[in-house]
Scaffold this motif. Structure first.
Motif, PDB file in Angstrom:
ATOM      1  N   ALA A  81      -5.425  -7.339   4.023  1.00 19.10           N
ATOM      2  CA  ALA A  81      -4.755  -8.289   3.530  1.00 19.10           C
ATOM      3  C   ALA A  81      -3.378  -7.564   3.004  1.00 19.10           C
ATOM      4  N   GLN A  82      -3.447  -6.268   2.449  1.00 18.84           N
ATOM      5  CA  GLN A  82      -2.199  -5.738   2.121  1.00 18.84           C
ATOM      6  C   GLN A  82      -1.292  -5.573   3.332  1.00 18.84           C
ATOM      7  N   LEU A  83      -1.659  -5.623   4.519  1.00 18.36           N
ATOM      8  CA  LEU A  83      -0.756  -5.606   5.747  1.00 18.36           C
ATOM      9  C   LEU A  83       0.273  -6.577   5.543  1.00 18.36           C
ATOM     10  N   TRP A  84       0.219  -7.688   4.955  1.00 18.93           N
ATOM     11  CA  TRP A  84       0.979  -8.832   4.900  1.00 18.93           C
ATOM     12  C   TRP A  84       1.587  -9.052   3.313  1.00 18.93           C
ATOM     13  N   ILE A  85       1.441  -7.977   2.519  1.00 20.87           N
ATOM     14  CA  ILE A  85       1.817  -8.051   1.235  1.00 20.87           C
ATOM     15  C   ILE A  85       3.017  -7.010   0.943  1.00 20.87           C
ATOM     16  N   PRO A  86       4.126  -7.846   0.470  1.00 20.96           N
ATOM     17  CA  PRO A  86       5.445  -6.944   0.604  1.00 20.96           C
ATOM     18  C   PRO A  86       5.151  -5.683  -0.372  1.00 20.96           C
ATOM     19  N   TYR A  87       5.696  -4.658   0.369  1.00 27.92           N
ATOM     20  CA  TYR A  87       5.862  -3.122  -0.311  1.00 27.92           C
ATOM     21  C   TYR A  87       4.471  -2.752  -0.320  1.00 27.92           C
ATOM     22  N   ARG A  88       3.284  -3.055   0.226  1.00 26.79           N
ATOM     23  CA  ARG A  88       2.024  -2.412   0.110  1.00 26.79           C
ATOM     24  C   ARG A  88       1.452  -2.040   1.637  1.00 26.79           C
ATOM     25  N   SER A  89       0.529  -1.229   1.620  1.00 25.86           N
ATOM     26  CA  SER A  89       0.280  -0.656   2.848  1.00 25.86           C
ATOM     27  C   SER A  89      -1.181  -0.341   2.818  1.00 25.86           C
ATOM     28  N   THR A  90      -1.696  -0.262   3.943  1.00 28.33           N
ATOM     29  CA  THR A  90      -3.222   0.117   3.797  1.00 28.33           C
ATOM     30  C   THR A  90      -3.321   1.658   3.920  1.00 28.33           C
TER      31      THR A  90
END
Length: 122
Positions: A81-90
């Motif tokens: 899900a973090q792939l689609w959250i701004p300024y977050r990454s896996t």
């Protein structure tokens, strides 16, 4: 009965906190981290929350292998899900933190059961 309701409620709250924290956009996450003086707590948060979730799942009677699988699936879904959250990454470090935290939680549960067993034996 009331004890199991309390444990399930606690499990739900802890899981919700973990998921909500993981879903914060990067800028908001940094703001919260600074406001609470948390610094670089990311890996520790994964260890802490996964250990608690594993401990509570095991305490509620879920087998260790299923507990490990459930916590890892939850963590994996969060990372995706973090792939689609701004300024977050896996991060593989987060996945490793989830695994280590889960193992720590299961070990604490096992140790607690051993101490209780030893105490009741005499």
């Amino acid at each position: 009965m009331m004890n199991s309701v309390w444990r399930m409620s606690l499990l739900s709250v802890i899981t919700l906190l973990f998921v909500c924290g993981a879903m914060l956009p990067g800028e908001m996450r940094e703001t919260v981290s600074k406001a609470l003086s948390l610094g670089g707590i990311d890996v520790y948060a994964h260890l802490f929350f996964c250990a608690l979730i594993a401990l509570l799942l095991g305490w509620n009677g879920v087998a260790a292998i299923w507990t490990f699988a459930l916590v890892m699936v939850l963590g994996g879904l969060i990372e995706l899900a973090q792939l689609w959250i701004p300024y977050r990454s896996t991060s593989w470090n987060d996945v490793a933190g989830n695994a280590v935290g889960t193992i720590i939680g299961l070990l604490i549960l096992w140790l607690g059961k051993q101490l209780l067993k030893r105490g009741s034996d005499g």
